[in-house]
Enzyme design. Structure first.
Site: not given
Length: 405
Positions: A236, A268, A347, A349, A365
């Site tokens: 993402h 993801d 932040g 991810s 994720s």
């Protein structure tokens, strides 16, 4: 923060990507290999803080976790179709043990493993979860109403059920969805989850890397594809051929690489090929001045302690609470996620999940909701939910080779 510390932290955020010789005027801190600490050093401090256990209990759990892979494999072979899942459980005297569930008359005698009888085997539980997944995949925007109150579902071997997590006002919606799916209602259990699933990238200062849209995410593990170095991260966070930049103190905004692979939703995951101006290292930063060397990617079982790193919340640890979780994000569902009660924030991810032995686990994720501080670290451990995409599946899909040290 002193200038040198700012540069050290910025370097670490990118999964320890060191500048090449032609940028030596903005010299980074000592090479990670020179400063590498014991792989468990960060865990010794982080686990008691985050998982609410003593250092002694944390060490006992690591030992059980280390032996669990072989124990489960032996039990699977002995039980065959009766196998119904496994998990690590605390036992008397502060110890830990591997529990393997059996749904039939078959019994196994495996050293260090407790066999526990249950009603449903793994195949039956999987069939119920698959019904839910298929029902979700068949829904079409504009034709079906969004399932805004159904959040996650996964197989919970300890309760021998498929656990479906929903909003407190979504009971009717959940019952209708389950009935339409054809899933075995007797195999399901509903739980409330306060806070809808959301991905954890955000626009704020000090990001690990800057996406093409101005947001930020965190680099995960270094991996090669056909000899080209890069980092595994969250899907993402970008899509091919998005360019990725870094912005380190002392050198300014600099191109890092570009997305070559990306998938979100359904999964993801993504892979960013790095530019020739970066060298890569098989280590991650623990946000306490130490580097943790990646040794491999042996998957830890449910109940195992794992830790994650990212710029928003630093180095945080918790237990794996579920696997093969379906997470229904507003942008679309993702399947096969692993869940932990370690906290995370905007932040983080794309960042790495790793166990105390240096075994890479997955890529951050999202989580079930953040406070005004931008993370869920202020929630009790029993209420925290963070999800990561298992690394081995990503490596296999994209033909990547994990860099280890």
């Amino acid at each position: 923060m002193p200038h040198a510390s700012v540069r050290a932290s910025a370097l670490s955020i990118l999964g320890l990507l060191a500048l090449s010789a032609h940028t030596a005027h903005a010299r980074p801190p000592a090479a990670p290999a020179e400063r590498a600490s014991n792989p468990g050093a960060g865990v010794v401090a982080a686990v008691p803080r985050d998982a609410e256990v003593s250092p002694d209990r944390a060490r006992r759990q690591w030992r059980a976790q280390r032996d669990a892979v072989a124990g489960e494999a032996a039990a699977r072979r002995a039980l065959g179709e009766d196998f119904a899942g496994s998990w690590i459980e605390s036992g008397p005297g502060g110890g830990y043990r591997l529990i393997v569930a059996s749904a039939g008359a078959a019994r196994a005698n495996v050293a260090g493993v407790e066999i526990r009888p249950v009603a449903r085997n793994w195949r039956r539980l999987q069939a119920s979860k698959q019904r839910l997944d298929q029902a979700l995949q068949s829904r079409r925007p504009g034709l079906h109403k969004p399932l805004t109150g159904l959040y996650t579902w996964h197989i919970d071997p300890a309760s021998n059920r498929v656990v479906v997590r929903i909003a407190r006002d979504a009971q009717a919606q959940a019952v209708d969805f389950v009935a339409a799916s054809g899933a075995d209602a007797d195999a399901l259990r509903f739980e409330y989850l306060d806070g809808a699933p959301q991905t954890t990238n955000w626009i704020f200062g000090g990001l690990s890397y800057i996406t093409a849209y101005g947001g930020g995410c965190t680099a995960g593990f270094v991996a090669y594809k056909a000899g080209v170095p890069g980092v595994v991260t969250a899907g993402h966070c970008g899509k091919a051929p998005d360019r990725i930049d870094v912005d380190w103190s002392g050198i300014g905004r600099t191109p890092f690489g570009q997305f070559v692979h990306s998938r979100f939703p359904t999964a993801d995951r993504g892979w960013i090929a790095s530019s020739s101006s970066f060298a890569v290292s098989p280590q991650i930063y623990d946000w306490a001045g130490n580097y943790i060397t990646v040794k491999g990617s042996i998957e830890a079982p449910v109940g195992a302690t794992v830790c994650r790193a990212g710029p928003k919340t630093g180095y945080r640890c918790g237990q794996i609470t579920a696997k093969q979780v379906t997470v229904n994000y507003p942008q679309g569902a993702v399947y096969g996620m692993t869940e932990s009660n370690a906290c995370s924030g905007f932040g983080d991810s794309g960042g790495p999940w790793i166990d105390g032995g240096g075994q890479a686990q997955g890529i951050q994720s999202g989580n079930q909701g953040n406070s005004s501080a931008g993370h869920n670290c202020d929630a009790p451990a029993a209420q925290r939910k963070s999800w990561f995409d298992p690394l081995n599946s990503i490596l296999g899909e994209y033909g990547l080779v994990l860099t280890t040290g």
